[in-house]
Design a protein around this motif. Structure first.
Motif, PDB file in Angstrom:
ATOM      1  N   GLU A 126       0.812  -1.219   0.000  1.00 63.21           N
ATOM      2  CA  GLU A 126       0.000   0.000   0.000  1.00 63.21           C
ATOM      3  C   GLU A 126       0.842   1.264   0.000  1.00 63.21           C
ATOM      4  N   GLY A 127       1.994   1.194   0.668  1.00 61.04           N
ATOM      5  CA  GLY A 127       2.887   2.349   0.694  1.00 61.04           C
ATOM      6  C   GLY A 127       2.388   3.497   1.552  1.00 61.04           C
ATOM      7  N   PRO A 128       2.790   4.731   1.239  1.00 57.11           N
ATOM      8  CA  PRO A 128       2.583   5.893   2.108  1.00 57.11           C
ATOM      9  C   PRO A 128       1.127   6.137   2.476  1.00 57.11           C
ATOM     10  N   VAL A 129       0.168   5.690   1.652  1.00 57.00           N
ATOM     11  CA  VAL A 129      -1.234   6.031   1.884  1.00 57.00           C
ATOM     12  C   VAL A 129      -1.716   5.534   3.250  1.00 57.00           C
ATOM     13  N   ASP A 146      -0.927  16.051  11.887  1.00 49.21           N
ATOM     14  CA  ASP A 146      -0.581  14.982  10.940  1.00 49.21           C
ATOM     15  C   ASP A 146       0.150  13.849  11.654  1.00 49.21           C
ATOM     16  N   GLY A 147      -0.333  12.641  11.449  1.00 49.34           N
ATOM     17  CA  GLY A 147       0.396  11.470  11.948  1.00 49.34           C
ATOM     18  C   GLY A 147       0.272  11.215  13.437  1.00 49.34           C
ATOM     19  N   TRP A 148      -0.454  12.090  14.168  1.00 53.06           N
ATOM     20  CA  TRP A 148      -0.530  11.933  15.625  1.00 53.06           C
ATOM     21  C   TRP A 148      -1.096  10.557  16.020  1.00 53.06           C
ATOM     22  N   THR A 149      -2.272  10.232  15.478  1.00 59.12           N
ATOM     23  CA  THR A 149      -2.949   8.999  15.902  1.00 59.12           C
ATOM     24  C   THR A 149      -2.214   7.761  15.391  1.00 59.12           C
ATOM     25  N   ILE A 150      -1.694   7.855  14.127  1.00 59.58           N
ATOM     26  CA  ILE A 150      -0.933   6.718  13.598  1.00 59.58           C
ATOM     27  C   ILE A 150       0.333   6.502  14.435  1.00 59.58           C
ATOM     28  N   GLY A 151       0.984   7.608  14.798  1.00 59.36           N
ATOM     29  CA  GLY A 151       2.187   7.510  15.627  1.00 59.36           C
ATOM     30  C   GLY A 151       1.867   6.885  16.977  1.00 59.36           C
ATOM     31  N   PHE A 152       0.750   7.324  17.572  1.00 59.33           N
ATOM     32  CA  PHE A 152       0.314   6.747  18.846  1.00 59.33           C
ATOM     33  C   PHE A 152       0.100   5.239  18.698  1.00 59.33           C
ATOM     34  N   GLY A 153      -0.590   4.839  17.625  1.00 57.42           N
ATOM     35  CA  GLY A 153      -0.892   3.422  17.401  1.00 57.42           C
ATOM     36  C   GLY A 153       0.383   2.594  17.247  1.00 57.42           C
ATOM     37  N   ILE A 154       1.348   3.116  16.473  1.00 54.51           N
ATOM     38  CA  ILE A 154       2.600   2.386  16.291  1.00 54.51           C
ATOM     39  C   ILE A 154       3.328   2.235  17.622  1.00 54.51           C
ATOM     40  N   LEU A 155       3.364   3.342  18.397  1.00 53.42           N
ATOM     41  CA  LEU A 155       4.067   3.294  19.682  1.00 53.42           C
ATOM     42  C   LEU A 155       3.428   2.282  20.632  1.00 53.42           C
ATOM     43  N   ILE A 156       2.118   2.311  20.763  1.00 54.36           N
ATOM     44  CA  ILE A 156       1.499   1.458  21.783  1.00 54.36           C
ATOM     45  C   ILE A 156       1.434  -0.005  21.321  1.00 54.36           C
ATOM     46  N   VAL A 157       1.149  -0.243  20.035  1.00 54.69           N
ATOM     47  CA  VAL A 157       0.975  -1.634  19.590  1.00 54.69           C
ATOM     48  C   VAL A 157       2.317  -2.263  19.202  1.00 54.69           C
ATOM     49  N   ALA A 158       2.991  -1.685  18.200  1.00 54.97           N
ATOM     50  CA  ALA A 158       4.249  -2.287  17.740  1.00 54.97           C
ATOM     51  C   ALA A 158       5.368  -2.050  18.750  1.00 54.97           C
ATOM     52  N   ALA A 217       8.714   6.834   9.532  1.00 51.91           N
ATOM     53  CA  ALA A 217       7.826   6.842   8.362  1.00 51.91           C
ATOM     54  C   ALA A 217       6.553   7.645   8.632  1.00 51.91           C
ATOM     55  N   VAL A 218       6.193   7.821   9.916  1.00 44.93           N
ATOM     56  CA  VAL A 218       5.037   8.654  10.235  1.00 44.93           C
ATOM     57  C   VAL A 218       5.317  10.089   9.789  1.00 44.93           C
ATOM     58  N   VAL A 219       6.576  10.521   9.941  1.00 45.21           N
ATOM     59  CA  VAL A 219       6.965  11.882   9.553  1.00 45.21           C
ATOM     60  C   VAL A 219       7.275  11.953   8.055  1.00 45.21           C
ATOM     61  N   PHE A 220       7.942  10.920   7.531  1.00 45.68           N
ATOM     62  CA  PHE A 220       8.318  10.900   6.102  1.00 45.68           C
ATOM     63  C   PHE A 220       7.715   9.690   5.395  1.00 45.68           C
ATOM     64  N   PRO A 221       6.377   9.636   5.277  1.00 41.50           N
ATOM     65  CA  PRO A 221       5.755   8.421   4.720  1.00 41.50           C
ATOM     66  C   PRO A 221       6.205   8.136   3.290  1.00 41.50           C
ATOM     67  N   ASP A 222       6.401   9.192   2.489  1.00 38.17           N
ATOM     68  CA  ASP A 222       6.743   8.948   1.083  1.00 38.17           C
ATOM     69  C   ASP A 222       8.107   8.279   0.941  1.00 38.17           C
ATOM     70  N   TRP A 223       9.044   8.694   1.765  1.00 36.62           N
ATOM     71  CA  TRP A 223      10.386   8.120   1.671  1.00 36.62           C
ATOM     72  C   TRP A 223      10.491   6.768   2.350  1.00 36.62           C
ATOM     73  N   LEU A 224       9.864   6.670   3.536  1.00 37.36           N
ATOM     74  CA  LEU A 224      10.185   5.538   4.402  1.00 37.36           C
ATOM     75  C   LEU A 224       9.057   4.528   4.570  1.00 37.36           C
ATOM     76  N   GLY A 225       7.846   4.857   4.104  1.00 37.53           N
ATOM     77  CA  GLY A 225       6.707   3.986   4.359  1.00 37.53           C
ATOM     78  C   GLY A 225       6.948   2.546   3.940  1.00 37.53           C
ATOM     79  N   ARG A 226       7.340   2.356   2.685  1.00 35.92           N
ATOM     80  CA  ARG A 226       7.524   0.994   2.170  1.00 35.92           C
ATOM     81  C   ARG A 226       8.721   0.301   2.831  1.00 35.92           C
TER      82      ARG A 226
END
Lengths: 431, 148
Positions: A34-37, A308-320, A382-391
């Motif tokens: 899916e990449g950065p989306v 931008d990215g607040w909730t996704i960042g929270f999710g990555i921190l707590i789950v992963a 990747a939360v901050v730089f999804p286009d570069w680092l997402g994949r």
């Protein structure tokens, strides 16, 4: 009557432990595809699918499998047919999890509803068996009461999930974003958080030789979380946003207190070696504290969650960062110990089982842990730089979890080999 | 108030302390100190097993009639830990620290899960069923375990 000798066969919990990493590999691959989306919003099909690959596919798998194993030891509660229960729950969780994730990812209402129903049914069966086993067991320790509270949390998170999946599939008019937050709260705090605490009371002193958790906070933590979630639920039902925020703040404070206490105990550990379990727990504690700080900040200052990215960042921190680290850290002790114990019981006094590090060498474990640490840092970046680092982050996460599967499967291979060697030895001794 | 549970749990912790000392000595590459601490550990654990198998368990079995129940499983686990301790002793005597650490890791988890079953289930059962005999048993356990 407790028999003390009611340890279920190895294959009962093992099937869950071996399946879980494969779901995490899928989550990584989803990011690659899916990449950065996926990083754009928590409501994208990819983000919803990835979240449930980790929470249902990984966390729920290991947690239910581990409960089947530890309930007799921790609570002295007998499970009548552990292997049959494990088989049914494993099939239901795996099938239901895949369907649910497929439903989210590809937007298939039938798969979403079917997966949620199958998961609901499976968890319902599990809860019935647990409830009957725990019925006559008094809550003589904070761990036993914690497990009972966590099972209540499990019932609520699955009930809410089922409701939302059916609402999505059937187009019922429900306030889905509000319910989704509540669902996540019950799942992460009420079920996973309380169960983690109940287990931590046992395994932190046991694995690290730390002092025990002080009695008062250990009794209060599960109750505080449950109370916060009940108030949160009332806030949602009566549409009182300030009450919702106040209860989120309370849950964050309780969680940070528990994590801080655990860090302090680990600081007093009597073991000389900082092993992978300890390091994974330290990593998990840091990530969870950061995530809970974010939760607290957003409760006081709601605009933060619009960033931008607040909730996704929270999710990555707590789950992963949090839960997966705690779980993998524990698996690295539990799997080799169970393997050793079953071998030792098989050999009785006549053949000796190989020691734990021979079944799961430190080198392999440490390498996997480093890979996981790198993947986690990449995910957060990747939360901050999804286009570069997402994949790239997705690939790293898939590799690190593939590494986990590899370490676990290798250990099982060595266990099988040792079983064969011991069979040979016993046969020679008989002659 | 001292109960069987608190008294025996304290003795578990005393054994843990010796175990940790041995491991820390290995960490500092002081094999002589490790040998000495492991020696204390093994003596303390064996004394603990002995007083359970000769004093506590038989009294519990006589009072409750449960001879094939929890006490039997505890005896079996004692045997497994005796074997692990012999293997660890052999490793430390040979100066093989890697082998020792492997045996010690296994021994620690075995011992901790065993202690947990005793502390959370068996000792409370003992306290419950042996309340009349409590002072006499505690006195005997004290002489057996605090002798060295």
């Amino acid at each position: 009557m407790l028999s003390f000798e009611n340890a279920p066969p190895f294959s009962a919990p093992l099937r869950f432990f071996l399946t879980a990493p494969l779901f995490a590999v899928l989550a990584g691959l989803l990011l690659v595809i899916e990449g950065p989306v996926v990083f754009a919003s928590r409501w994208t099909p990819g983000a919803l699918a990835a979240t449930h690959l980790l929470t249902v596919g990984f966390m729920l798998q290991v947690m239910l499998g581990a409960l089947i194993q530890v309930l007799p030891v921790v609570a002295g509660a007998d499970l009548p047919r552990p292997l049959a229960l494990a088989r049914a729950v494993h099939v239901g969780l795996t099938g239901g999890g895949l369907l649910l994730v497929g439903g989210f990812w590809f937007g298939l209402p039938w798969a979403l509803a079917g997966g949620a129903l199958l998961l609901g049914l499976t968890v319902f069966l599990f809860l019935i068996v647990m409830w009957r086993a725990l019925l006559g067991v008094p809550s003589t320790s904070p761990s036993i009461r914690g497990i009972k509270f966590a099972l209540l949390g499990l019932a609520v998170v699955v009930g809410l999930g089922l409701l939302m999946a059916l609402a999505l599939a059937e187009g019922w008019p429900l306030p889905l974003p509000l319910l989704a937050d509540l669902h996540a709260g019950w799942g992460l705090a009420g079920w996973a958080g309380v169960l983690l605490a109940a287990m931590a009371y046992v395994v932190v002193p046991m694995f690290q030789l730390t002092p025990g958790y002080p009695a008062r906070p250990s009794w209060w933590f599960p109750l505080a979380i449950l109370a916060a979630l009940l108030v949160w639920s009332i806030g949602v039902v009566f549409d009182l946003p300030w009450l919702v925020r106040a209860s989120q703040l309370a849950a964050a404070v309780a969680g940070i207190t528990f994590a801080g206490l655990t860090l302090r105990l680990q600081g007093k550990r009597r073991r000389a070696k900082a092993d992978a379990t300890y390091r994974y727990w330290q990593m998990g504690m840091m990530a969870s504290i950061l995530a809970l700080l974010m939760l607290g900040i957003a409760a006081v200052w709601p605009a933060a969650s619009e960033l931008d990215g607040w909730t996704i960042g929270f999710g990555i921190l707590i789950v992963a960062g949090g839960f997966l680290s705690f779980i993998v850290g524990m698996l690295y002790k539990i799997v080799p110990f169970l393997a050793w114990m079953h071998l030792q019981n098989y050999g009785a006094t006549k053949a000796t089982a190989p020691a734990m590090p021979r079944l799961m060498p430190d080198v392999e474990v440490n390498r996997q842990m480093q890979a996981y640490g790198v993947a986690l840092v990449l995910l957060l970046a990747a939360v901050v730089f999804p286009d570069w680092l997402g994949r790239l982050a997705g690939l790293a996460f898939a590799l690190a979890n593939g590494g986990l599967a590899w370490v676990l499967f290798r250990a099982v291979g060595r266990y099988r080999q040792a079983w064969l060697d011991m069979t040979l030895k016993l046969a020679i001794k008989k002659k | 108030m001292t109960t069987i549970r608190t008294f025996m749990t304290d003795d578990h912790h005393r054994c843990d302390e010796f175990f940790a000392e041995a491991e820390q000595a290995i960490g500092k590459k002081n094999i002589e100190a490790a040998r000495a601490s492991f020696g204390h550990f093994r003596t303390a654990v064996l004394a603990h097993f002995d007083s359970e198998e000769k004093t506590l368990f038989p009294t519990f079995e006589a009072k409750t009639g449960m001879t094939m129940g929890p006490t039997q499983v505890m005896r079996m686990e004692h045997q497994q830990m005796r074997d692990l301790m012999s293997q660890a002793q052999a490793a430390i005597d040979a100066g093989d620290t890697d082998e020792y650490m492997g045996q010690a890791e296994t021994l620690l988890i075995m011992m901790q899960q065993h202690n947990m079953k005793e502390e959370n289930m068996l000792y409370p059962m003992c306290d419950q069923h042996l309340s009349a005999e409590l002072p006499a048993i505690l006195e005997r356990l004290e002489t057996e375990l605090c002798a060295e």
